[in-house]
Scaffold this motif. Sequence first.
Motif, short mmCIF file in Angstrom:
data_model
loop_
_atom_site.label_atom_id
_atom_site.label_comp_id
_atom_site.label_asym_id
_atom_site.label_seq_id
_atom_site.Cartn_x
_atom_site.Cartn_y
_atom_site.Cartn_z
N GLN A 267 0.98 -1.14 -0.05
CA GLN A 267 -0.06 -0.04 -0.01
C GLN A 267 0.87 1.28 -0.05
O GLN A 267 1.76 1.18 0.67
N ASN A 276 -1.73 3.66 -4.32
CA ASN A 276 -2.13 2.25 -4.80
C ASN A 276 -1.86 1.20 -3.61
O ASN A 276 -1.36 1.49 -2.97
N GLU A 277 -2.77 0.25 -3.96
CA GLU A 277 -2.66 -0.84 -2.87
C GLU A 277 -3.26 -1.94 -3.72
O GLU A 277 -4.02 -2.03 -4.50
N ARG A 302 2.43 -6.76 -10.11
CA ARG A 302 1.54 -6.55 -9.23
C ARG A 302 0.10 -6.11 -9.79
O ARG A 302 0.12 -5.90 -11.09
N PHE A 304 -3.29 -3.62 -8.50
CA PHE A 304 -3.60 -2.57 -7.69
C PHE A 304 -4.63 -2.00 -7.95
O PHE A 304 -5.13 -1.50 -9.41
N GLU A 305 -5.32 -1.30 -7.07
CA GLU A 305 -6.33 -0.28 -7.14
C GLU A 305 -5.77 0.98 -6.46
O GLU A 305 -4.63 1.03 -5.94
N SER A 306 -6.52 2.20 -6.80
CA SER A 306 -6.03 3.56 -6.39
C SER A 306 -7.33 4.38 -5.98
O SER A 306 -8.31 4.30 -6.56
N TYR A 312 -6.15 5.26 -12.75
CA TYR A 312 -4.71 4.99 -12.24
C TYR A 312 -4.73 3.59 -11.40
O TYR A 312 -3.48 3.21 -10.85
N GLU A 313 -5.85 2.67 -11.84
CA GLU A 313 -5.64 1.15 -11.59
C GLU A 313 -5.12 0.45 -12.46
O GLU A 313 -5.31 0.76 -13.70
N GLN A 316 1.08 -4.16 -13.03
CA GLN A 316 2.50 -3.64 -13.35
C GLN A 316 3.40 -4.88 -13.58
O GLN A 316 3.19 -5.87 -12.51
N GLU A 342 3.24 -0.74 -17.33
CA GLU A 342 2.10 -0.72 -16.62
C GLU A 342 0.80 -0.49 -17.68
O GLU A 342 0.91 0.46 -18.66
N LEU A 344 -2.78 0.70 -17.20
CA LEU A 344 -3.71 1.25 -16.48
C LEU A 344 -5.23 1.46 -17.08
O LEU A 344 -5.31 1.10 -18.11
#
Length: 447
Positions: A267, A276-277, A302, A304-306, A312-313, A316, A342, A344
Amino acid sequence: MNAHLLALALLAPAATAQTGPALPYDAGALVAEKSAQQLLADAEAAVLAGRYAEAKPLVERLASFPEYALQFNFLQGYIALETGDAVTAEQRFRAAAALAPEYTRARIELGRALLAQGKRAEADEQYKLAGQDPNLSPELAALVRQGRAKSAERAIWYLNVDASVIADSNINNATDLDAVPVNFGDVTLPVELDPAFQSQAGLGFGKSAAGGVKLRASEAVALSVDGEASIVDYQDAVADDISLLLAAGAELTFEGGVAAVQATLFQREYGGLIANEGFGLRARYQRLIDADERVTLYLDARIFESGYGEAYEGEQASAYLVYEVVFEPDLSGNITLYGRREWLGFDPFSNFEFGSYGGFNAYLSEHLAAGVSLGLTRVLFDDPFLTLSPQPRRDWRAFGSVYIATRNPAFLGITPSLSYSFNRTFSNVGFYRADRHRLRLGLAKSF
């Protein structure tokens, strides 16, 4: 090591009785000039007294006397190990053991140098060979037992903490332009930027910790659990940066290398929002090329969500190939090639980055170490962000740093350091051009 055992390091015979010269060297070789003999005696006395800064130049002068090659390698290795340079110590003790395979003490100290680097299997092999000496004294036998016990420990842990003060010319990594061109359909007009979107200087306070534990299932297999946490608190909370990471997985040790795979949870909070997490996997493969060279491959993936929104999710993936080399005891270097991709939620933000960076690290004296690094990367974005440019964003990013630090703790086990770093982003989209300089005073402690 207490004073008695320290004395044993230099006074113990190579393979026979408890009598003999100050060091277990072939008496027939000690027929050099009297000045060289006195040099050796002075070096031994300084080492025995723990005056390593005084002993080091004396030992280095021994290198000009080939008949003292064993003494030179052993003493230089011992000084290196006692002052925290386990890599140099390993090199010198290996050289001493090669010159005199029957010299048990060199193998014991080589085991200690290997343990200091986490090379448990190699250390145990040296202790095993030392234990086969039929003339091993009780004191040295005790050191062998202690060394083998340490190399067989099932749980190994570490903890490093750091506090710092940071002077930052651009805490939000933003442009220093007053206005940027914005597309309004068929017309492009300059628009003044809100100060919140311009670069801001500030003073920050940083804290970080990294720790972990390794649980051995066997000599070759272990469960490795690692954690990292860091925070940089600026006067303006808009640029506060907090990150957390937890990783756990298997580690396999084999001759000449190590491989590991870990699952990760992470996170990052920036400016009060979750940047991001998510979760992922990371892997590491490290291999010795030669005694002075090694190569490591790092892989990281990875999802992740944001808190900034779906744009931005995504996902990566990155790969790093690192080559490290020791040129001489006081100088080492490294170079890294890497790529990162990335995907996104908003194609203009999706990108591919690749580049390289490298540097040198040197011991300036008995008490100081320093280093310098430089890097350059290229970032290619998938689609144009039409509001700012009809062309996809294309960046060059240059960065570098220089540092100086004490080689050993200066007080209360704390090691101070001072570093300067810079980042410069050259972009075809004016809004993303940025320049950043940081001066950092750090205090680190290891447990």
